[in-house]
Design an enzyme around this catalytic site. Structure first.
Site, PDB file in Angstrom:
ATOM      1  N   HIS A   1       0.861  -1.251  -0.060  1.00 19.06           N
ATOM      2  CA  HIS A   1       0.132   0.058   0.061  1.00 19.06           C
ATOM      3  C   HIS A   1       0.766   1.281  -0.219  1.00 19.06           C
ATOM      4  O   HIS A   1       0.871   1.965   0.887  1.00 19.06           O
ATOM      5  CB  HIS A   1      -0.932  -0.024   1.251  1.00 19.06           C
ATOM      6  CG  HIS A   1      -2.319   0.443   0.933  1.00 19.06           C
ATOM      7  ND1 HIS A   1      -3.290  -0.242   0.252  1.00 19.06           N
ATOM      8  CD2 HIS A   1      -3.064   1.651   1.573  1.00 19.06           C
ATOM      9  CE1 HIS A   1      -4.430   0.540   0.206  1.00 19.06           C
ATOM     10  NE2 HIS A   1      -4.198   1.688   0.657  1.00 19.06           N
TER      11      HIS A   1
ATOM     12  N   ILE B   1      -3.853   1.894  -8.964  1.00 16.39           N
ATOM     13  CA  ILE B   1      -2.650   1.596  -9.501  1.00 16.39           C
ATOM     14  C   ILE B   1      -2.432   0.009  -9.464  1.00 16.39           C
ATOM     15  O   ILE B   1      -1.812  -0.446 -10.275  1.00 16.39           O
ATOM     16  CB  ILE B   1      -1.644   2.372  -8.772  1.00 16.39           C
ATOM     17  CG1 ILE B   1      -1.999   3.742  -8.858  1.00 16.39           C
ATOM     18  CG2 ILE B   1      -0.171   2.090  -9.410  1.00 16.39           C
ATOM     19  CD1 ILE B   1      -1.757   4.454 -10.217  1.00 16.39           C
TER      20      ILE B   1
END
Length: 395
Positions: free
Chosen positions: A227, A236
């Site tokens: 993350h 993403i």
């Protein structure tokens, strides 16, 4: 985060963290989960390998579908639009797909914040696809640039836009506290930055003896577990799935759209990722990931075939009408990527007068290629067969 669930993880450790939560001013003492770097391909069951093989076969069929046209890039926009709308919805950003299809990216004035986020994703993904198609490599800079583009002009555009986060984050907190969060990823700092670099190196390792689909599943887990950004990690991360499949040669044209499948299974998707961290077992996650890729590849290939069938039908209708105007043919050529059109937008695109474009559009309406006009100001025209191929629910 329920620390006892992660305490015995064989592929990561709990690291004590403390500080002041910038969201609410509360001090906290808790632990974050720090994933070990990825290593070799795990031992997987026969059932998992059958799922991987089926998914790889579906990807090959999708890749073949993209080769039916001289310019497969025209197929990118409709599939990317669908992915952009769905991947954003997974993160709580909802923009109707018709608004996305009809959006004029060169003139975003008056667009909702939700629509701007989705358009940002399309731009970021398009640039990333072009880079990987040319360079055949994923870089840290590429990922950071995509993140910066993603949050441009949104509430998520902070000083950390386009760079690895410098604050602690927590995922899925019902009351806004770190302690109650579903998952707490590793703390910011040099170790997180090094972990992102390690992941990118691992993704690009062409010498490793591993299956590309399994590698994509492992990379996606690792990215989401790290993350690395303050916001936009899911979008993403799912973009990186397609980029890695391109780098490894499973896709020539980035037509795969996986987010709609994940979106309908959001809770299971989150649970499968968490269970890898908890148990260190990869079989269930790789099977789930393979099912996502297989179903998405089949669905996308079907939509591509429907769009190309529609385009051939449009061209035949125009030819049968005896109309010789080149502008109408040019409009037909772009309806796959832009099935919702307006005369002013077409005039700008082709450098023609609005009057000339309107005449061509009316000809296409007369032969049944376009339907309309629709909308408050009666300016919108739709290629319904292409529109249906893009927007219909998956079977």
């Amino acid at each position: 985060m329920q620390l006892e669930r992660f305490a015995s993880s064989p592929i990561g450790d709990l690291r004590p963290i403390s500080g002041t939560d910038g969201r609410n001013g509360r001090t906290y003492e808790h632990c974050a989960y720090v994933a070990h770097p990825l290593s070799t391909e795990p031992v997987l069951s026969g059932q998992t390998w059958r799922a991987v093989t089926s998914a790889s076969r579906a990807l090959a069929q999708l890749d073949q579908a993209s080769r039916q046209v001289p310019n497969p890039r025209i197929l990118r926009r409709p599939t990317l639009t669908r992915e952009a709308q769905s991947t954003s919805a997974l993160e709580g950003t909802f923009a109707p797909i018709d608004e996305v299809l009809a959006a004029d990216e060169s003139d975003p004035a008056g667009y909702s914040a939700e629509l701007i986020e989705v358009i940002n994703y399309i731009r970021a993904a398009d640039d990333a696809f072009d880079f990987v198609a040319e360079q055949r490599v994923i870089t840290t800079s590429l990922i950071e640039t995509a993140h910066k583009q993603l949050v441009d002009g949104t509430e998520s555009e902070t000083r950390d836009a386009g760079r690895v986060r410098r604050c602690q984050v927590a995922i899925g907190s019902p009351d806004g506290t770190i302690e109650s969060s579903r998952f707490v990823p590793m703390p910011p700092g040099p170790d997180l930055e090094a972990s992102v670099r390690d992941l990118v190196t691992w993704m690009n390792d062409s010498t490793a003896a591993r299956d590309p689909l399994v590698a994509a599943a492992m990379s996606h887990y690792q990215f989401e577990t790290l993350h690395p950004f303050n916001d936009g990690n899911g979008r993403i991360g799912r973009l990186l799935i397609v980029l890695q499949l391109m780098v490894d040669g499973l896709l020539q044209e980035p037509l795969l759209s996986v987010s709609p499948w994940f979106e309908t299974r959001r809770s299971e998707y989150q649970d499968e990722l968490a269970n890898v961290s908890i148990s260190g077992e990869w079989d269930s996650w790789v099977q789930f990931f393979s099912a996502a890729v297989e179903a998405s590849a089949i669905d996308t290939a079907n939509r591509v075939n429907l769009m190309l069938d529609a385009q051939r039908d449009y061209s035949q209708r125009l030819q049968d009408s005896g109309y010789r105007g080149g502008l109408a043919r040019d409009i037909v050529e772009i309806l796959v990527e832009s099935p919702i059109v307006r005369v002013p937008n077409l005039a700008r695109r082709f450098g023609k007068s609005p009057q000339g474009v309107d005449q061509a559009v009316q000809r296409l309406v007369k032969v049944g290629v376009l339907k309309g006009p629709y909308g408050t100001y009666r300016k919108v025209y739709i290629a319904q067969e292409v529109h249906r191929a893009i927007t219909s629910r998956s079977s």
